[in-house]
Write an enzyme that holds these catalytic residues in place. Structure first.
Site, PDB file in Angstrom:
ATOM      1  N   ASN A 147     -67.583 -14.090   7.502  1.00 42.98           N
ATOM      2  CA  ASN A 147     -66.156 -14.064   7.174  1.00 42.98           C
ATOM      3  C   ASN A 147     -65.926 -15.157   6.128  1.00 42.98           C
ATOM      4  O   ASN A 147     -65.864 -16.345   6.461  1.00 42.98           O
ATOM      5  CB  ASN A 147     -65.331 -14.326   8.439  1.00 42.98           C
ATOM      6  CG  ASN A 147     -63.844 -14.204   8.187  1.00 42.98           C
ATOM      7  OD1 ASN A 147     -63.397 -14.063   7.044  1.00 42.98           O
ATOM      8  ND2 ASN A 147     -63.064 -14.274   9.250  1.00 42.98           N
ATOM      9  N   ARG A 198     -66.703  -9.325   6.573  1.00 42.42           N
ATOM     10  CA  ARG A 198     -65.322  -8.960   6.838  1.00 42.42           C
ATOM     11  C   ARG A 198     -64.580  -8.919   5.504  1.00 42.42           C
ATOM     12  O   ARG A 198     -64.642  -9.858   4.717  1.00 42.42           O
ATOM     13  CB  ARG A 198     -64.679 -10.014   7.732  1.00 42.42           C
ATOM     14  CG  ARG A 198     -63.233  -9.706   7.982  1.00 42.42           C
ATOM     15  CD  ARG A 198     -62.495 -10.878   8.537  1.00 42.42           C
ATOM     16  NE  ARG A 198     -61.127 -10.480   8.816  1.00 42.42           N
ATOM     17  CZ  ARG A 198     -60.135 -11.341   8.958  1.00 42.42           C
ATOM     18  NH1 ARG A 198     -60.358 -12.624   8.847  1.00 42.42           N
ATOM     19  NH2 ARG A 198     -58.928 -10.912   9.205  1.00 42.42           N
ATOM     20  N   HIS A 231     -56.342  -6.773  11.251  1.00 44.50           N
ATOM     21  CA  HIS A 231     -57.014  -7.060  12.538  1.00 44.50           C
ATOM     22  C   HIS A 231     -57.672  -5.801  13.119  1.00 44.50           C
ATOM     23  O   HIS A 231     -57.859  -5.700  14.335  1.00 44.50           O
ATOM     24  CB  HIS A 231     -56.009  -7.571  13.603  1.00 44.50           C
ATOM     25  CG  HIS A 231     -55.397  -8.897  13.323  1.00 44.50           C
ATOM     26  ND1 HIS A 231     -54.064  -9.156  13.552  1.00 44.50           N
ATOM     27  CD2 HIS A 231     -55.918 -10.050  12.852  1.00 44.50           C
ATOM     28  CE1 HIS A 231     -53.790 -10.403  13.234  1.00 44.50           C
ATOM     29  NE2 HIS A 231     -54.897 -10.973  12.789  1.00 44.50           N
ATOM     30  N   ARG A 249     -45.762 -17.181  10.344  1.00 43.45           N
ATOM     31  CA  ARG A 249     -45.150 -16.055   9.626  1.00 43.45           C
ATOM     32  C   ARG A 249     -43.884 -15.570  10.343  1.00 43.45           C
ATOM     33  O   ARG A 249     -43.859 -15.524  11.578  1.00 43.45           O
ATOM     34  CB  ARG A 249     -46.132 -14.886   9.514  1.00 43.45           C
ATOM     35  CG  ARG A 249     -47.345 -15.173   8.661  1.00 43.45           C
ATOM     36  CD  ARG A 249     -48.142 -13.886   8.410  1.00 43.45           C
ATOM     37  NE  ARG A 249     -49.419 -14.169   7.792  1.00 43.45           N
ATOM     38  CZ  ARG A 249     -50.606 -13.889   8.348  1.00 43.45           C
ATOM     39  NH1 ARG A 249     -50.675 -13.278   9.519  1.00 43.45           N
ATOM     40  NH2 ARG A 249     -51.712 -14.193   7.711  1.00 43.45           N
ATOM     41  N   ASN A 252     -55.233 -16.712  26.244  1.00 48.89           N
ATOM     42  CA  ASN A 252     -55.123 -18.029  26.903  1.00 48.89           C
ATOM     43  C   ASN A 252     -53.743 -18.456  27.347  1.00 48.89           C
ATOM     44  O   ASN A 252     -53.603 -19.544  27.902  1.00 48.89           O
ATOM     45  CB  ASN A 252     -55.660 -19.115  25.962  1.00 48.89           C
ATOM     46  CG  ASN A 252     -57.140 -18.955  25.704  1.00 48.89           C
ATOM     47  OD1 ASN A 252     -57.919 -18.944  26.644  1.00 48.89           O
ATOM     48  ND2 ASN A 252     -57.513 -18.793  24.453  1.00 48.89           N
ATOM     49  N   GLU A 306     -64.789  -9.799  17.000  1.00 49.24           N
ATOM     50  CA  GLU A 306     -64.836  -9.113  15.709  1.00 49.24           C
ATOM     51  C   GLU A 306     -66.242  -9.126  15.111  1.00 49.24           C
ATOM     52  O   GLU A 306     -66.641  -8.195  14.425  1.00 49.24           O
ATOM     53  CB  GLU A 306     -63.823  -9.777  14.758  1.00 49.24           C
ATOM     54  CG  GLU A 306     -62.397  -9.448  15.188  1.00 49.24           C
ATOM     55  CD  GLU A 306     -61.333 -10.362  14.608  1.00 49.24           C
ATOM     56  OE1 GLU A 306     -61.245 -11.525  15.046  1.00 49.24           O
ATOM     57  OE2 GLU A 306     -60.599  -9.926  13.718  1.00 49.24           O
TER      58      GLU A 306
HETATM   59  P1  ADP Z   1     -56.428 -17.069  14.239  1.00 55.32           P
HETATM   60  O1  ADP Z   1     -57.795 -16.425  14.370  1.00 55.32           O
HETATM   61  O2  ADP Z   1     -55.337 -16.144  13.817  1.00 55.32           O
HETATM   62  O3  ADP Z   1     -56.422 -18.361  13.469  1.00 55.32           O
HETATM   63  P2  ADP Z   1     -56.722 -17.572  17.076  1.00 55.32           P
HETATM   64  O4  ADP Z   1     -56.944 -16.217  17.632  1.00 55.32           O
HETATM   65  O5  ADP Z   1     -57.867 -18.515  17.032  1.00 55.32           O
HETATM   66  O6  ADP Z   1     -55.979 -17.509  15.686  1.00 55.32           O
HETATM   67  O7  ADP Z   1     -55.550 -18.246  17.951  1.00 55.32           O
HETATM   68  C1  ADP Z   1     -55.051 -19.513  17.662  1.00 55.32           C
HETATM   69  C2  ADP Z   1     -53.914 -19.786  18.636  1.00 55.32           C
HETATM   70  O8  ADP Z   1     -54.417 -19.708  19.980  1.00 55.32           O
HETATM   71  C3  ADP Z   1     -53.258 -21.147  18.477  1.00 55.32           C
HETATM   72  O9  ADP Z   1     -51.844 -21.034  18.430  1.00 55.32           O
HETATM   73  C4  ADP Z   1     -53.673 -21.849  19.759  1.00 55.32           C
HETATM   74  O10 ADP Z   1     -52.686 -22.754  20.187  1.00 55.32           O
HETATM   75  C5  ADP Z   1     -53.792 -20.711  20.742  1.00 55.32           C
HETATM   76  N1  ADP Z   1     -54.555 -21.131  21.917  1.00 55.32           N
HETATM   77  C6  ADP Z   1     -55.865 -21.437  21.995  1.00 55.32           C
HETATM   78  N2  ADP Z   1     -56.163 -21.886  23.244  1.00 55.32           N
HETATM   79  C7  ADP Z   1     -55.001 -21.856  23.949  1.00 55.32           C
HETATM   80  C8  ADP Z   1     -54.619 -22.192  25.290  1.00 55.32           C
HETATM   81  N3  ADP Z   1     -55.529 -22.663  26.131  1.00 55.32           N
HETATM   82  N4  ADP Z   1     -53.336 -22.023  25.654  1.00 55.32           N
HETATM   83  C9  ADP Z   1     -52.418 -21.553  24.789  1.00 55.32           C
HETATM   84  N5  ADP Z   1     -52.708 -21.223  23.512  1.00 55.32           N
HETATM   85  C10 ADP Z   1     -53.967 -21.377  23.103  1.00 55.32           C
END
Ligand code: ADP
Length: 391
Positions: free
Chosen positions: A7, A88, A177, A236, A330, A378
């Site tokens: 990626n 990707r 996505h 966003r 999460n 992914e």
């Molecule tokens: P991207 O790939 O779009 O950058 P991710 O799928 O990695 O994003 O998600 C990032 C988000 O996941 C962040 O807002 C982060 O706070 C949230 N996140 C990760 N771990 C936790 C958790 N334990 N509780 C709540 N939110 C979480």
């Protein structure tokens, strides 16, 4: 067989080396701050993490460093052990309805589609060129974020804008996505033991989108011509009244591009709460009684529930809702806020199960719709397609 999933961004290259077809991860890592004298190369394997700070002047140097790192740490003994590289690519337009083996024409098309995805496709193409230069005899495959959504019908993908905009300029909903939506919906079908299903996938990370997947095919999705459409995300805005940008441009003396930047980078959780784009910070602020943080989650949960309601109608029913990505996997708090708004559909969360992590069913036995947490992958999707197309 070893397959690399890549990626590439404008200043980074994330990679995973997978053993296929077992789909086990051998190693992963990232080259960051490409172009800087203090660039970082991180490689992880066997539970260990190695970080090197060094000058990396371009993507080509980054790729050489990755391959040298794999040999140095004895992950591979020869670069020829890598039998395919999957990249990707964000925007595949209407041209790419499947992943594709990359040749010069495909690469040019990816570059041309950069007009619609200026932040992503050019960087993806740079990554492809860098890997092709170092591994000229290894098949390179492009896996697009948009492909899975190409099964939408015109009533779903066209906007109420002049038809010529679509014909002459490609203005339509593409969705993003896609690899994640495909991976998660396939997993949900496997868990339910049938492909005759109506599934909504909620991919909620910093970027976030929903998809409606009927009998394994995507029929609707929340992101559009760009990843800005949909519901509020980390930074966003998601969809807004289309008249707002020109109104606010006049008020603030900003250009259309500057307004788009605010909608992309300073809105969503960050803009509403005034605190952070990170869901963990929002949750902490909510627990401390911060009203605007609560509003950030409330607005997002409301809009996600609205989309799910409209997908329920569009698909003529709903068998499962799947939560995935950083927040979807999460955040029990946000999942609960969304599902609470869907009680009219007879969806019920098991509160104890909702607190847990990892792939699992989190709805009650009498819920009319199943609710799952399904961690996305992914890279596995990219490796699967790379294996399928390169051999
Ligand atoms: P991207 O790939 O779009 O950058 P991710 O799928 O990695 O994003 O998600 C990032 C988000 O996941 C962040 O807002 C982060 O706070 C949230 N996140 C990760 N771990 C936790 C958790 N334990 N509780 C709540 N939110 C979480």
């Amino acid at each position: 067989m070893k397959i690399m999933a890549v990626n590439a961004g404008s200043s980074s290259i994330k990679f995973q080396l997978l053993d296929m077809p077992s789909e086990t991860q051998i190693t992963s890592g990232i080259v960051e701050r490409i172009g800087s004298e203090k660039a970082l190369f991180t490689i992880k394997f066997n539970g260990e993490k190695h970080v090197v700070e060094t000058e990396i002047k371009d993507h080509g140097v980054g790729v050489s460093l990755i391959l040298a790192g794999l040999i140095e740490h004895k992950v591979i003994s020869d670069i020829n052990e890598i039998e395919g590289v999957g990249h990707r690519v964000v925007q595949g337009g209407e041209v790419f309805k499947d992943s594709v083996l990359i040749d010069e024409q495909v690469l040019q098309k990816i570059i041309d589609l950069g007009e619609m995805a200026p932040l992503h496709n050019p960087a993806n193409a740079t990554g492809i060129k860098a890997f092709k230069a170092v591994l000229p005899n290894v098949p390179q495959v492009a896996v697009f974020d948009t492909t899975f959504h190409q099964t939408m019908t015109p009533d779903a993908y066209l906007y109420g804008t002049p038809y010529e905009w679509y014909k002459n300029f490609g203005i339509r909903k593409y969705g993003f996505h896609g690899t994640s939506h495909q991976f998660v919906s396939e997993k949900a079908n496997a868990l339910m033991g049938t492909t005759e299903t109506k599934v909504v996938v909620c991919h909620i990370g910093n970027g976030a989108s929903l998809s409606a997947v009927k009998n394994g095919h995507c029929v609707e999705t929340s992101m559009g011509f760009t990843p800005l459409e949909g519901f509020p995300m980390g930074t966003r805005s998601g969809s807004i009244d289309p008249a707002i940008p020109s109104f606010m441009g006049n008020k603030l003396g900003l250009t259309a591009q500057e307004i788009t930047d605010i909608l992309n980078k300073k809105s969503g959780y960050l803009g509403i709460s005034g605190i952070s784009n990170d869901a963990r910070d929002i949750e902490k602020a909510i627990s401390e009684g911060n009203e605007r943080a609560k509003l950030a989650f409330d607005i997002q949960a409301k809009q996600i529930a609205d989309y799910i309601g409209s997908y329920y109608i569009y698909m003529g029913g709903l068998d499962a809702i799947c939560f995935t990505a950083g927040i979807g996997e999460n955040s029990p708090v946000l999942r609960q806020m969304i599902i609470d708004r869907l009680s009219v559909l007879g969806v019920k969360l098991d509160h104890a199960l909702n607190q847990l992590r990892g792939e699992r069913l989190i709805s009650t036995a009498d819920s009319k719709v199943k609710v799952y947490i399904i961690p996305t992958d992914e890279e596995v999707m990219i490796a699967r397609d790379t294996m399928r197309l390169s051999h």
